[in-house]
Scaffold this motif. Sequence first.
Motif, PDB file in Angstrom:
ATOM      1  N   ALA B  47       0.822  -1.222   0.000  1.00  9.31           N
ATOM      2  CA  ALA B  47       0.000   0.000   0.000  1.00  9.31           C
ATOM      3  C   ALA B  47       0.849   1.262   0.000  1.00  9.31           C
ATOM      4  O   ALA B  47       0.558   2.209  -0.727  1.00  9.31           O
ATOM      5  CB  ALA B  47      -0.943  -0.012   1.191  1.00  9.31           C
ATOM      6  N   GLU B  48       1.921   1.283   0.827  1.00 17.94           N
ATOM      7  CA  GLU B  48       2.716   2.513   0.919  1.00 17.94           C
ATOM      8  C   GLU B  48       3.352   2.876  -0.407  1.00 17.94           C
ATOM      9  O   GLU B  48       3.391   4.049  -0.781  1.00 17.94           O
ATOM     10  CB  GLU B  48       3.782   2.360   1.997  1.00 17.94           C
ATOM     11  N   ASP B  49       3.874   1.890  -1.140  1.00 17.89           N
ATOM     12  CA  ASP B  49       4.492   2.190  -2.431  1.00 17.89           C
ATOM     13  C   ASP B  49       3.475   2.711  -3.430  1.00 17.89           C
ATOM     14  O   ASP B  49       3.716   3.693  -4.130  1.00 17.89           O
ATOM     15  CB  ASP B  49       5.153   0.936  -3.006  1.00 17.89           C
ATOM     16  N   LYS B  50       2.332   2.043  -3.471  1.00 14.61           N
ATOM     17  CA  LYS B  50       1.299   2.486  -4.418  1.00 14.61           C
ATOM     18  C   LYS B  50       0.850   3.895  -4.077  1.00 14.61           C
ATOM     19  O   LYS B  50       0.682   4.748  -4.945  1.00 14.61           O
ATOM     20  CB  LYS B  50       0.093   1.558  -4.349  1.00 14.61           C
ATOM     21  N   PHE B  51       0.639   4.135  -2.808  1.00 11.95           N
ATOM     22  CA  PHE B  51       0.147   5.435  -2.379  1.00 11.95           C
ATOM     23  C   PHE B  51       1.176   6.516  -2.672  1.00 11.95           C
ATOM     24  O   PHE B  51       0.838   7.633  -3.061  1.00 11.95           O
ATOM     25  CB  PHE B  51      -0.194   5.391  -0.886  1.00 11.95           C
ATOM     26  N   LYS B  52       2.457   6.158  -2.509  1.00 14.06           N
ATOM     27  CA  LYS B  52       3.544   7.105  -2.772  1.00 14.06           C
ATOM     28  C   LYS B  52       3.503   7.558  -4.233  1.00 14.06           C
ATOM     29  O   LYS B  52       3.651   8.739  -4.529  1.00 14.06           O
ATOM     30  CB  LYS B  52       4.878   6.411  -2.469  1.00 14.06           C
ATOM     31  N   ASP B  53       3.300   6.645  -5.163  1.00 16.30           N
ATOM     32  CA  ASP B  53       3.225   6.992  -6.584  1.00 16.30           C
ATOM     33  C   ASP B  53       2.088   7.972  -6.829  1.00 16.30           C
ATOM     34  O   ASP B  53       2.248   8.961  -7.543  1.00 16.30           O
ATOM     35  CB  ASP B  53       2.979   5.736  -7.446  1.00 16.30           C
ATOM     36  N   VAL B  54       0.955   7.687  -6.216  1.00 16.78           N
ATOM     37  CA  VAL B  54      -0.231   8.514  -6.453  1.00 16.78           C
ATOM     38  C   VAL B  54      -0.067   9.910  -5.851  1.00 16.78           C
ATOM     39  O   VAL B  54      -0.364  10.912  -6.497  1.00 16.78           O
ATOM     40  CB  VAL B  54      -1.478   7.810  -5.877  1.00 16.78           C
ATOM     41  N   THR B  55       0.437   9.985  -4.621  1.00 19.75           N
ATOM     42  CA  THR B  55       0.600  11.318  -4.021  1.00 19.75           C
ATOM     43  C   THR B  55       1.678  12.105  -4.740  1.00 19.75           C
ATOM     44  O   THR B  55       1.561  13.324  -4.911  1.00 19.75           O
ATOM     45  CB  THR B  55       0.965  11.254  -2.516  1.00 19.75           C
ATOM     46  N   GLY B  56       2.718  11.415  -5.194  1.00 25.48           N
ATOM     47  CA  GLY B  56       3.771  12.088  -5.951  1.00 25.48           C
ATOM     48  C   GLY B  56       3.212  12.694  -7.221  1.00 25.48           C
ATOM     49  O   GLY B  56       3.475  13.862  -7.549  1.00 25.48           O
ATOM     50  N   ALA B  57       2.417  11.910  -7.938  1.00 25.58           N
ATOM     51  CA  ALA B  57       1.808  12.399  -9.183  1.00 25.58           C
ATOM     52  C   ALA B  57       0.894  13.585  -8.895  1.00 25.58           C
ATOM     53  O   ALA B  57       0.899  14.591  -9.608  1.00 25.58           O
ATOM     54  CB  ALA B  57       1.024  11.276  -9.850  1.00 25.58           C
ATOM     55  N   TYR B  58       0.128  13.473  -7.819  1.00 22.10           N
ATOM     56  CA  TYR B  58      -0.811  14.559  -7.487  1.00 22.10           C
ATOM     57  C   TYR B  58      -0.078  15.834  -7.097  1.00 22.10           C
ATOM     58  O   TYR B  58      -0.443  16.937  -7.508  1.00 22.10           O
ATOM     59  CB  TYR B  58      -1.752  14.114  -6.366  1.00 22.10           C
ATOM     60  N   ASP B  59       0.978  15.696  -6.299  1.00 20.32           N
ATOM     61  CA  ASP B  59       1.737  16.874  -5.886  1.00 20.32           C
ATOM     62  C   ASP B  59       2.320  17.584  -7.100  1.00 20.32           C
ATOM     63  O   ASP B  59       2.421  18.817  -7.135  1.00 20.32           O
ATOM     64  CB  ASP B  59       2.867  16.483  -4.929  1.00 20.32           C
ATOM     65  N   LEU B  60       2.716  16.804  -8.104  1.00 25.49           N
ATOM     66  CA  LEU B  60       3.289  17.390  -9.315  1.00 25.49           C
ATOM     67  C   LEU B  60       2.219  18.100 -10.137  1.00 25.49           C
ATOM     68  O   LEU B  60       2.392  19.263 -10.530  1.00 25.49           O
ATOM     69  CB  LEU B  60       3.951  16.288 -10.158  1.00 25.49           C
ATOM     70  N   LEU B  61       1.109  17.429 -10.390  1.00 28.01           N
ATOM     71  CA  LEU B  61       0.102  17.973 -11.310  1.00 28.01           C
ATOM     72  C   LEU B  61      -0.833  18.998 -10.670  1.00 28.01           C
ATOM     73  O   LEU B  61      -1.492  19.764 -11.367  1.00 28.01           O
ATOM     74  CB  LEU B  61      -0.722  16.829 -11.921  1.00 28.01           C
ATOM     75  N   SER B  62      -0.905  19.011  -9.345  1.00 24.43           N
ATOM     76  CA  SER B  62      -1.814  19.971  -8.707  1.00 24.43           C
ATOM     77  C   SER B  62      -1.143  21.319  -8.542  1.00 24.43           C
ATOM     78  O   SER B  62      -1.795  22.319  -8.277  1.00 24.43           O
ATOM     79  CB  SER B  62      -2.263  19.454  -7.342  1.00 24.43           C
ATOM     80  N   ASP B  63       0.164  21.370  -8.713  1.00 22.44           N
ATOM     81  CA  ASP B  63       0.904  22.629  -8.617  1.00 22.44           C
ATOM     82  C   ASP B  63       1.038  23.184 -10.042  1.00 22.44           C
ATOM     83  O   ASP B  63       1.742  22.603 -10.865  1.00 22.44           O
ATOM     84  CB  ASP B  63       2.272  22.342  -7.994  1.00 22.44           C
ATOM     85  N   ALA B  64       0.369  24.322 -10.298  1.00 22.12           N
ATOM     86  CA  ALA B  64       0.305  24.855 -11.673  1.00 22.12           C
ATOM     87  C   ALA B  64       1.688  25.033 -12.294  1.00 22.12           C
ATOM     88  O   ALA B  64       1.922  24.670 -13.447  1.00 22.12           O
ATOM     89  CB  ALA B  64      -0.464  26.165 -11.678  1.00 22.12           C
ATOM     90  N   GLU B  65       2.597  25.580 -11.509  1.00 23.84           N
ATOM     91  CA  GLU B  65       3.938  25.854 -12.031  1.00 23.84           C
ATOM     92  C   GLU B  65       4.679  24.563 -12.361  1.00 23.84           C
ATOM     93  O   GLU B  65       5.291  24.427 -13.417  1.00 23.84           O
ATOM     94  CB  GLU B  65       4.710  26.707 -11.015  1.00 23.84           C
ATOM     95  N   LYS B  66       4.629  23.615 -11.402  1.00 26.42           N
ATOM     96  CA  LYS B  66       5.317  22.339 -11.630  1.00 26.42           C
ATOM     97  C   LYS B  66       4.724  21.631 -12.832  1.00 26.42           C
ATOM     98  O   LYS B  66       5.449  21.047 -13.635  1.00 26.42           O
ATOM     99  CB  LYS B  66       5.185  21.421 -10.403  1.00 26.42           C
TER     100      LYS B  66
END
Lengths: 94, 307
Positions: B47-66
């Motif tokens: 679960a932790e690895d899967k969740f890490k991928d998802v939160t990483g992707a979200y942190d990247l795409l939810s930040d307009a500049e990034k």
Amino acid sequence: MIISKSEFLYRAQMDQETLQVWISEEWIAPQGLETEPVFSEADLARAGLIRNLQQDLGVNTEGVGVILNLLDQIHSLRWALSSKLKAAGDDGNS
Amino acid sequence: MFGEVSLRDPYEILGVAKTATPDEIRTAYRKLAKKLHPDLNPGDTKAEDKFKDVTGAYDLLSDAEKRRRFDAGEIDASGTERPQQRYYKDYAGSAGAAGPRYQNTSGFADFAQEDDFLAELLRRREQQARRAPGADRLYQLEVDFLDAVNGATRRITLPDGGSLDVTIPPGIQEGQTLRLRGKGAPSRGEGPAGDALVEISIKPHKFFVREGDDILLELPVTVSEAVLGGKVKVPTPSGTVMVTVPKGSTTGSTLRLKGKGVARRDGSRGDELVKLKVMTPAEPDPELEAFLSKWTPNYDPRRDMQS
């Protein structure tokens, strides 16, 4: 590992009022007295979970309480199950 | 479900189109997070690895500049991980709860009626809750220098009006914590009281300085005492002693008084190191001035300083 209230508030990045609400909702149950609560690393992790539920997952206030209650039941069930399996294993039964 | 994610393309991870709006991205993230959050899947070791991928992707795409920089190829998807988070399940672990007040046996109490083993577990849990000890209480105590060196008993007055007698062991160090068993908060049930934890701070002394097990003292002496030698009274943590200053001493000469330092656990003591400081008179002394004006020193204290 004992964590004082001020350290808890700092590490959980929350304010006193919010913590009071969480404690009265029984989401976090510190040891110690009302006037001088003591927290553990586990309480901090639980605070992190509540944050995730509210902010990342969009769970509302009522939902948080329901989820934590069910989660606590799940953990106790897992404990009972793993204890039972271990005991059955020790007996040589499968 | 996740298999091999192609070089961690965040759009693929969240299952959204490259043209997705911020709302669509958040909705996609929440849907996945609800399913994959490690605390909502305590038995899933991945679960932790899967969740890490998802939160990483979200942190990247939810930040307009990034997101803009990623789309433009300026940055890649690596380095988007959040700092390591300890999940509640890591603490609930094998004990079934991270604290006595989070236990909840409502999920299997009925099975316990038909199964002796479960009945026993249930009984033990209930007993544990009743027998849980009271909380520890934290206090701070400022201690006098000599009490810390020699040991002492002091009384703390508690906020609730009670008091606590604290035995300070000889040689205690700054910052050490004393644990007084059973002097903490009472148990909620029938268990023992918690402990009182007293953190010690030590007040500095006017003229003693501690260095490990030794005491350092700077001792002012008169010119006569240094030149002619003689007996002087010297304070130590265990009382005043008479010490012979050797003839021909000067500022910086050090005398070691064995066993006059800090007490150790085994009963022995460190030493006191007395460093002499020769003092000329504070008030004018005409007799001394008259003598010195006629006196030629036979030594040059600045001999090694000729440049």
